[in-house]
Design a protein around this motif. Structure first.
Motif, PDB file in Angstrom:
ATOM      1  N   ALA A 121       0.823   6.242 -16.576  1.00 32.90           N
ATOM      2  CA  ALA A 121       2.050   6.826 -16.033  1.00 32.90           C
ATOM      3  C   ALA A 121       3.248   5.957 -16.384  1.00 32.90           C
ATOM      4  N   THR A 122       4.354   6.591 -16.713  1.00 32.58           N
ATOM      5  CA  THR A 122       5.597   5.853 -16.914  1.00 32.58           C
ATOM      6  C   THR A 122       6.144   5.462 -15.552  1.00 32.58           C
ATOM      7  N   THR A 123       7.278   4.820 -15.544  1.00 28.48           N
ATOM      8  CA  THR A 123       7.867   4.355 -14.287  1.00 28.48           C
ATOM      9  C   THR A 123       8.619   5.435 -13.536  1.00 28.48           C
ATOM     10  N   ALA A 124       8.660   6.644 -14.079  1.00 24.19           N
ATOM     11  CA  ALA A 124       9.389   7.730 -13.420  1.00 24.19           C
ATOM     12  C   ALA A 124       8.771   8.065 -12.070  1.00 24.19           C
ATOM     13  N   ALA A 125       9.567   8.570 -11.168  1.00 15.97           N
ATOM     14  CA  ALA A 125       9.101   8.933  -9.833  1.00 15.97           C
ATOM     15  C   ALA A 125       8.478  10.327  -9.842  1.00 15.97           C
ATOM     16  N   THR A 126       7.413  10.479 -10.624  1.00 16.74           N
ATOM     17  CA  THR A 126       6.682  11.750 -10.697  1.00 16.74           C
ATOM     18  C   THR A 126       5.187  11.437 -10.724  1.00 16.74           C
ATOM     19  N   ASP A 127       4.389  12.484 -10.766  1.00 19.44           N
ATOM     20  CA  ASP A 127       2.940  12.336 -10.868  1.00 19.44           C
ATOM     21  C   ASP A 127       2.531  12.212 -12.333  1.00 19.44           C
ATOM     22  N   LEU A 128       1.370  11.629 -12.562  1.00 20.26           N
ATOM     23  CA  LEU A 128       0.851  11.539 -13.928  1.00 20.26           C
ATOM     24  C   LEU A 128       0.226  12.858 -14.359  1.00 20.26           C
ATOM     25  N   LEU A 129      -0.686  13.396 -13.552  1.00 16.27           N
ATOM     26  CA  LEU A 129      -1.363  14.647 -13.891  1.00 16.27           C
ATOM     27  C   LEU A 129      -1.302  15.585 -12.699  1.00 16.27           C
ATOM     28  N   ASN A 130      -0.661  16.733 -12.911  1.00 17.48           N
ATOM     29  CA  ASN A 130      -0.532  17.756 -11.877  1.00 17.48           C
ATOM     30  C   ASN A 130      -1.481  18.907 -12.181  1.00 17.48           C
ATOM     31  N   VAL A 131      -2.460  19.125 -11.315  1.00 16.57           N
ATOM     32  CA  VAL A 131      -3.394  20.234 -11.488  1.00 16.57           C
ATOM     33  C   VAL A 131      -2.932  21.363 -10.580  1.00 16.57           C
ATOM     34  N   SER A 132      -2.562  22.490 -11.207  1.00 13.20           N
ATOM     35  CA  SER A 132      -2.049  23.621 -10.430  1.00 13.20           C
ATOM     36  C   SER A 132      -2.755  24.923 -10.789  1.00 13.20           C
ATOM     37  N   ALA A 133      -3.976  24.809 -11.299  1.00 11.68           N
ATOM     38  CA  ALA A 133      -4.769  25.989 -11.640  1.00 11.68           C
ATOM     39  C   ALA A 133      -6.199  25.772 -11.165  1.00 11.68           C
ATOM     40  N   ALA A 134      -6.892  26.855 -10.916  1.00  5.38           N
ATOM     41  CA  ALA A 134      -8.253  26.780 -10.395  1.00  5.38           C
ATOM     42  C   ALA A 134      -9.272  26.517 -11.503  1.00  5.38           C
TER      43      ALA A 134
END
Length: 173
Positions: A121-134
């Motif tokens: 992950a970079t230093t950004a204030a976000t998630d590394l991997l977003n799972v939004s599907a089944a």
């Protein structure tokens, strides 16, 4: 008996060896057929940051010309079709907010130990991997946080039903 059933499930080409000849035979899951069809009936999308060449273009994604990034490979996958994204051993990306947003996509990392694919992950204030599907899965991958600004290495949304994670490593940067 059971050997007859096995012969019907596993199809192996005939091999002839002459006296004194040694032959090493290796099979990958992609060489096997299962119940009359390939073990992975959908497309295999290869990703390798260390390959030269590699390209995030629609004509890439093969073992010989892999994609450069996981995010692009996911965009080329077909939802609910059984597509598999294969990360080569040694693959490494520093990125943020990869969207695993296509149902049924499986991501498999090759390699052992620190040679497993690594997503940092970079230093950004976000998630590394977003799972939004089944029905998605992630296997044999190292997820590494680079700094305290990262909110999560793996974020499973309420839509990520039946997510499967196996052999994952969550590490501090």
């Amino acid at each position: 008996g059971s050997s007859g059933l096995f012969k019907e499930i596993l199809t192996v080409p005939a091999i002839t060896l002459t006296s004194g000849q040694k032959k090493r035979i290796n099979f990958t899951p992609f060489d096997l057929t299962f119940l009359g069809g390939p073990l992975f009936p959908a497309q295999a999308l290869w990703v390798d940051s260390t390959a030269a060449p590699n390209a995030d273009t629609p004509n890439a994604g093969t073992k010989e010309l892999p994609f450069a990034t996981v995010a692009y490979a996911i965009t080329q996958a077909v939802a609910s079709d059984g597509d598999v994204v294969i990360l080569q051993a040694g693959h490494a990306e520093t990125t943020t907010a990869i969207a695993l947003n296509k149902a049924g996509v499986k991501i498999i990392g090759l390699g052992v130990g620190r040679n497993r694919p690594t997503l940092t992950a970079t230093t950004a204030a976000t998630d590394l991997l977003n799972v939004s599907a089944a029905n998605c899965s992630l296997e044999n991958v190292r997820l590494v946080g680079a700094a305290s600004g990262v909110t999560a290495l793996l974020d499973l949304s309420s839509a990520a039903d039946d997510f499967y994670g196996y052999g994952l490593s969550f590490e501090h940067g």
